[in-house]
Scaffold this active site. Structure first.
Site, short mmCIF file in Angstrom:
data_model
loop_
_atom_site.label_atom_id
_atom_site.label_comp_id
_atom_site.label_asym_id
_atom_site.label_seq_id
_atom_site.Cartn_x
_atom_site.Cartn_y
_atom_site.Cartn_z
N GLY A 35 23.24 4.89 -10.76
CA GLY A 35 23.30 4.02 -11.92
C GLY A 35 24.70 3.72 -12.44
N SER A 36 25.73 3.73 -11.60
CA SER A 36 27.09 3.44 -12.11
C SER A 36 27.20 2.01 -12.62
CB SER A 36 28.14 3.72 -11.03
OG SER A 36 28.07 2.77 -9.98
N ASN A 37 26.51 1.06 -12.01
CA ASN A 37 26.51 -0.31 -12.53
C ASN A 37 25.79 -0.38 -13.86
OD1 ASN A 37 27.75 -2.54 -10.74
ND2 ASN A 37 26.71 -1.23 -9.25
N LEU A 97 15.66 -0.26 -5.43
CA LEU A 97 15.39 -0.38 -3.99
C LEU A 97 13.99 -0.85 -3.67
CD1 LEU A 97 17.33 2.72 -2.62
CD2 LEU A 97 18.12 0.37 -2.94
N LYS A 98 13.25 -1.31 -4.66
CA LYS A 98 11.90 -1.82 -4.37
C LYS A 98 11.87 -3.34 -4.54
CE LYS A 98 9.93 2.11 -3.60
NZ LYS A 98 9.65 2.41 -2.18
N ASN A 137 20.48 -9.61 -9.57
CA ASN A 137 20.64 -8.44 -8.69
C ASN A 137 22.08 -8.39 -8.25
OD1 ASN A 137 19.83 -6.22 -6.91
ND2 ASN A 137 20.23 -7.69 -5.26
N HIS A 183 24.32 -7.13 -5.01
CA HIS A 183 24.22 -6.69 -3.62
C HIS A 183 25.64 -6.41 -3.12
CE1 HIS A 183 22.52 -6.32 0.40
NE2 HIS A 183 23.54 -7.04 0.84
N ASP A 232 17.28 -10.67 -1.53
CA ASP A 232 18.65 -11.21 -1.37
C ASP A 232 18.73 -12.68 -0.99
OD1 ASP A 232 19.36 -8.10 0.31
OD2 ASP A 232 19.35 -8.58 -1.82
N GLU A 240 32.22 -4.30 -8.04
CA GLU A 240 30.87 -4.52 -8.59
C GLU A 240 30.87 -4.33 -10.10
OE1 GLU A 240 27.56 -2.53 -6.73
OE2 GLU A 240 28.59 -2.47 -4.82
N1 LIG Z 1 12.10 -9.86 -5.15
C1 LIG Z 1 13.28 -9.20 -4.97
N2 LIG Z 1 13.31 -7.87 -5.15
C2 LIG Z 1 14.49 -7.20 -4.98
C3 LIG Z 1 15.65 -7.87 -4.58
C4 LIG Z 1 15.58 -9.31 -4.39
O1 LIG Z 1 16.58 -9.98 -4.08
N3 LIG Z 1 14.37 -9.92 -4.60
N4 LIG Z 1 16.84 -7.18 -4.34
C5 LIG Z 1 16.67 -5.76 -4.11
C6 LIG Z 1 17.95 -5.02 -3.98
N5 LIG Z 1 18.33 -5.04 -2.57
C7 LIG Z 1 19.47 -5.69 -2.22
O2 LIG Z 1 20.26 -6.15 -3.04
C8 LIG Z 1 17.52 -4.41 -1.59
C9 LIG Z 1 16.90 -3.21 -1.92
C10 LIG Z 1 16.08 -2.58 -0.99
C11 LIG Z 1 15.90 -3.13 0.28
C12 LIG Z 1 15.00 -2.45 1.26
O3 LIG Z 1 15.02 -2.76 2.42
N6 LIG Z 1 14.19 -1.51 0.75
C13 LIG Z 1 13.30 -0.70 1.62
C14 LIG Z 1 12.71 0.47 0.83
C15 LIG Z 1 13.83 1.44 0.43
C16 LIG Z 1 13.28 2.64 -0.34
O4 LIG Z 1 12.16 2.55 -0.87
O5 LIG Z 1 14.02 3.66 -0.38
C17 LIG Z 1 12.14 -1.55 2.11
O6 LIG Z 1 11.69 -2.46 1.40
O7 LIG Z 1 11.68 -1.21 3.20
C18 LIG Z 1 16.54 -4.30 0.61
C19 LIG Z 1 17.36 -4.94 -0.31
C20 LIG Z 1 15.78 -5.12 -5.16
N7 LIG Z 1 14.53 -5.87 -5.21
N1 LIG Z 2 20.69 -3.91 -1.58
C1 LIG Z 2 20.80 -3.21 -2.83
C2 LIG Z 2 22.00 -2.31 -2.82
O1 LIG Z 2 22.41 -1.79 -1.79
N2 LIG Z 2 22.56 -2.13 -4.01
C3 LIG Z 2 23.74 -1.29 -4.13
O2 LIG Z 2 23.35 0.02 -4.51
C4 LIG Z 2 24.48 0.61 -5.18
C5 LIG Z 2 23.96 1.21 -6.46
O3 LIG Z 2 25.01 1.94 -7.04
P1 LIG Z 2 24.86 2.44 -8.56
O4 LIG Z 2 23.50 3.09 -8.66
O5 LIG Z 2 26.00 3.40 -8.72
O6 LIG Z 2 24.97 1.23 -9.45
C6 LIG Z 2 25.49 -0.52 -5.46
O7 LIG Z 2 26.55 -0.49 -4.53
C7 LIG Z 2 24.66 -1.77 -5.25
O8 LIG Z 2 25.42 -2.89 -4.81
#
Ligand SMILES: Nc1nc2c(c(=O)[nH]1)N[C@@H](CN(C=O)c1ccc(C(=O)N[C@@H](CCC(=O)O)C(=O)O)cc1)CN2
Ligand SMILES: NCC(=O)N[C@@H]1O[C@H](COP(=O)([O-])[O-])[C@@H](O)[C@H]1O
Length: 313
Positions: free
Chosen positions: A110-112, A188-189, A205, A207, A248, A277
């Site tokens: 959660g640093s962001n 991550l969901k 979001n 990325h 994304d 970020e």
């Molecule tokens: N509807 C959307 N939901 C989310 C987005 C988005 O753009 N549209 N962004 C993600 C964040 N993210 C990239 O920025 C990202 C996060 C997770 C995954 C991924 O592949 N997750 C795995 C599961 C990982 C886990 O549960 O530990 C998966 O789905 O298999 C890809 C991109 C947040 N939500």
């Molecule tokens: N695709 C999603 C993804 O990879 N997001 C990345 O997870 C990290 C969370 O850091 P934080 O918990 O310290 O903010 C950040 O680097 C963010 O860009």
């Protein structure tokens, strides 16, 4: 009504708020909300089917924080009482855009989230963090929220247990918190399409790559930086984008570039990107909260400069 902080209690319709400095009249679950008797407190109650994770419960005038986990099925009641703590330096008394209310979604450290929260307290962001949403209740971001008097909501509902909210209950809770924008920060969901549609052009979001490169399912955390290094790319950097129903692929709002060095490890590149970020997310959220995001005719969102509205950053 500007609400800096709320005291939250989970209760069934017969019990009263415990240690919260007020007692709630029992109301029928069918009632949408209960207005408090005292003018200084606004209490909103609504039926909840699932369990919220935890709260820090405060009585309005209490000096020390009373950590009380009150979680029962039945009614969720919130008392919005102006208290110390998660309160910004800015206020809503002046002219200009209304102060916005933010829900932040995290899965990790959660640093962001922390940098955005600090920016709301420092007046850099004209808004307040109303609630934290997480699928990992013990993550660092959730711990920080609890330590700073920010409500934590567990979403999505996990397959293994009854914990967590369904999408429709989450939407109802976000409406009750009067949330304007949802900010994903290491969440991550996949955000379900129902939630995307409930908050159009209002979910961002971050990325850690220059989208559209190195994005999509499977691209998160260090996996992104490993792929960037393996590709031979000379630049990387964070992307802030609006969220649609796919990973994304939403409209890009802001990016920052950093060099990829020949001997970079994924961790070294991740640290360089993360530093950017923290800056670019605060700038983007500040623009969103000041109504400085405009949409070009072709659907590309732009950020108007704060100093010169004729310029875009
Ligand atoms: N509807 C959307 N939901 C989310 C987005 C988005 O753009 N549209 N962004 C993600 C964040 N993210 C990239 O920025 C990202 C996060 C997770 C995954 C991924 O592949 N997750 C795995 C599961 C990982 C886990 O549960 O530990 C998966 O789905 O298999 C890809 C991109 C947040 N939500
Ligand atoms: N695709 C999603 C993804 O990879 N997001 C990345 O997870 C990290 C969370 O850091 P934080 O918990 O310290 O903010 C950040 O680097 C963010 O860009």
């Amino acid at each position: 009504m500007s609400m800096n902080r709320f005291t939250v209690c989970r209760m069934d319709t017969l019990s009263s708020g415990v240690g919260l400095g007020f007692s709630l009249t029992a109301i029928q679950p069918s009632q949408k909300h209960l207005r408090t008797r005292s003018s200084s407190q606004q209490i909103l109650c609504f039926p909840i089917q699932q369990k919220f994770l935890s709260y820090n419960a405060y009585s309005a005038g209490e000096q020390h924080r009373q950590k009380t986990l009150i979680s029962r099925k039945g009614l969720e009641c919130r008392c919005y009482a102006p208290t110390e703590g998660n309160v910004s330096k800015g206020d809503d008394s002046g002219s200009g855009p209304r102060r916005k209310r933010l829900a932040i979604f995290v899965s990790g450290g959660g640093s962001n989230f922390k940098s955005i929260h600090v920016a709301t307290l420092d007046g850099l962001i004209h808004g307040d963090v109303a609630v934290l949403v997480t699928d990992k209740p013990s993550c660092g971001g959730a711990e920080y929220a609890r330590n700073n008097g920010i409500a934590v909501i567990f979403f999505p509902k996990s397959k293994s247990s009854s914990e967590g909210l369904s999408t429709d209950v989450l939407i109802s809770a976000l409406r009750k918190f009067e949330v304007d924008f949802l900010l994903l920060a290491g969440y991550l969901k996949l955000i379900p399409v129902e939630l995307v549609r409930a908050f159009p052009k209002s979910i961002l979001n971050i990325h850690p790559s220059l989208l559209p490169a190195f994005g999509g399912k499977g691209f998160y955390g260090l996996k992104v930086h490993k792929a960037v290094i393996a590709s031979g790319a000379r630049y990387s950097g964070p992307t802030i984008h609006f969220v649609d129903e796919h990973y994304d692929t939403g409209r890009i709002l802001a990016q920052r570039a950093v060099p990829v060095l020949a001997d970079d490890s994924p961790e070294q590149l991740a640290a360089r990107v993360l530093k950017e970020e923290h800056k670019v997310y605060v700038e983007a959220v500040a623009a969103l909260c000041e109504d400085r995001v405009v949409w070009r005719e072709d659907g590309v969102p732009l950020i108007k400069s704060r100093t010169n509205p004729e310029e875009y950053i």
